[in-house]
Design a protein around this motif. Structure first.
Motif, mmCIF file in Angstrom:
data_model
loop_
_atom_site.group_PDB
_atom_site.id
_atom_site.type_symbol
_atom_site.label_atom_id
_atom_site.label_comp_id
_atom_site.label_asym_id
_atom_site.label_seq_id
_atom_site.Cartn_x
_atom_site.Cartn_y
_atom_site.Cartn_z
ATOM 1 N N UNK A 47 59.858 37.247 46.565
ATOM 2 C CA UNK A 47 60.271 36.758 45.254
ATOM 3 C C UNK A 47 61.639 37.278 44.829
ATOM 4 N N UNK A 48 62.237 36.504 43.969
ATOM 5 C CA UNK A 48 63.461 36.882 43.280
ATOM 6 C C UNK A 48 63.360 36.277 41.889
ATOM 7 N N UNK A 49 63.893 36.976 40.892
ATOM 8 C CA UNK A 49 63.864 36.491 39.511
ATOM 9 C C UNK A 49 65.227 36.684 38.865
ATOM 10 N N UNK A 50 65.537 35.778 37.954
ATOM 11 C CA UNK A 50 66.719 35.894 37.120
ATOM 12 C C UNK A 50 66.241 35.964 35.676
ATOM 13 N N UNK A 51 66.725 36.977 34.956
ATOM 14 C CA UNK A 51 66.400 37.156 33.552
ATOM 15 C C UNK A 51 67.650 36.864 32.723
ATOM 16 N N UNK A 52 67.502 36.050 31.686
ATOM 17 C CA UNK A 52 68.592 35.771 30.756
ATOM 18 C C UNK A 52 68.245 36.408 29.421
ATOM 19 N N UNK A 53 69.229 37.036 28.791
ATOM 20 C CA UNK A 53 69.013 37.779 27.554
ATOM 21 C C UNK A 53 69.754 37.124 26.390
ATOM 22 N N UNK A 66 62.496 46.376 45.858
ATOM 23 C CA UNK A 66 61.259 47.133 45.684
ATOM 24 C C UNK A 66 60.786 47.705 47.012
ATOM 25 N N UNK A 67 60.829 46.883 48.040
ATOM 26 C CA UNK A 67 60.329 47.309 49.336
ATOM 27 C C UNK A 67 61.237 48.325 50.007
ATOM 28 N N UNK A 69 63.861 50.135 48.615
ATOM 29 C CA UNK A 69 64.342 51.285 47.850
ATOM 30 C C UNK A 69 63.365 51.780 46.787
ATOM 31 N N UNK A 70 62.317 51.021 46.508
ATOM 32 C CA UNK A 70 61.347 51.438 45.518
ATOM 33 C C UNK A 70 61.839 51.330 44.088
ATOM 34 N N UNK A 71 62.816 50.455 43.828
ATOM 35 C CA UNK A 71 63.321 50.268 42.470
ATOM 36 C C UNK A 71 62.358 49.367 41.716
ATOM 37 N N UNK A 72 61.740 49.889 40.677
ATOM 38 C CA UNK A 72 60.808 49.085 39.895
ATOM 39 C C UNK A 72 61.547 47.888 39.321
ATOM 40 N N UNK A 73 60.960 46.738 39.444
ATOM 41 C CA UNK A 73 61.494 45.463 38.991
ATOM 42 C C UNK A 73 62.663 44.979 39.830
#
Length: 137
Positions: A47-53, A66-67, A69-73
């Motif tokens: 998965x990949x996601x784009x968030x717009x603010x 995540x896999x 480097x273990x960076x949450x989100x």
């Protein structure tokens, strides 16, 4: 070990920033960090996601972060966006990526020569021809 510590420190910082952004999305909240739309990639098994603010900024998160480097989100890119259209399901969004998280776990400017420095997505009924779909507001 020193490299791992820097990575963990960077990951914790990113997590804190993302949590603050995610938690601030209430109906009566006009804060600039509210998420106004989320899109997910459909073409890849990861998965990949784009968030717009609400403040016109954007971030991209990928499962590989995540896999590996273990960076949450998994947030790896940040930038700004412009939307043309009435809704986030039916619109054209142009994102200009400004910063990218590199292997040294530091944020660097996205090079002008990067083929993904500026990306444009056109959504019709929540789907783009480039493999992204509208997920939520």
């Amino acid at each position: 070990m020193k490299k791992n510590f820097k990575f963990v420190l960077a990951a914790v910082s990113l997590l804190a920033a993302f949590c603050l952004t995610s938690c601030s999305n209430s109906d009566d909240d006009d804060s600039s960090s509210s998420v106004v739309a989320t899109y997910k990639r459909t073409e890849d098994p990861k998965w990949a996601k784009i968030f717009l603010y609400a403040d016109g900024t954007a971030s991209k998160a990928v499962q590989e972060a995540l896999e590996d480097y273990g960076i949450k989100d998994g947030i790896i890119k940040t930038g700004t966006f412009v939307k043309e259209g009435d809704t986030y399901k039916d619109c054209t969004i142009t994102i200009t990526w400004k910063k990218i998280l590199q292997q040294d776990l530091q944020w660097h400017d996205v090079a002008d020569t990067d083929e993904e420095k500026e990306q444009t997505f056109t959504f019709v009924d929540g789907t783009s021809s480039s493999g992204w779909i509208y997920q939520s507001e």
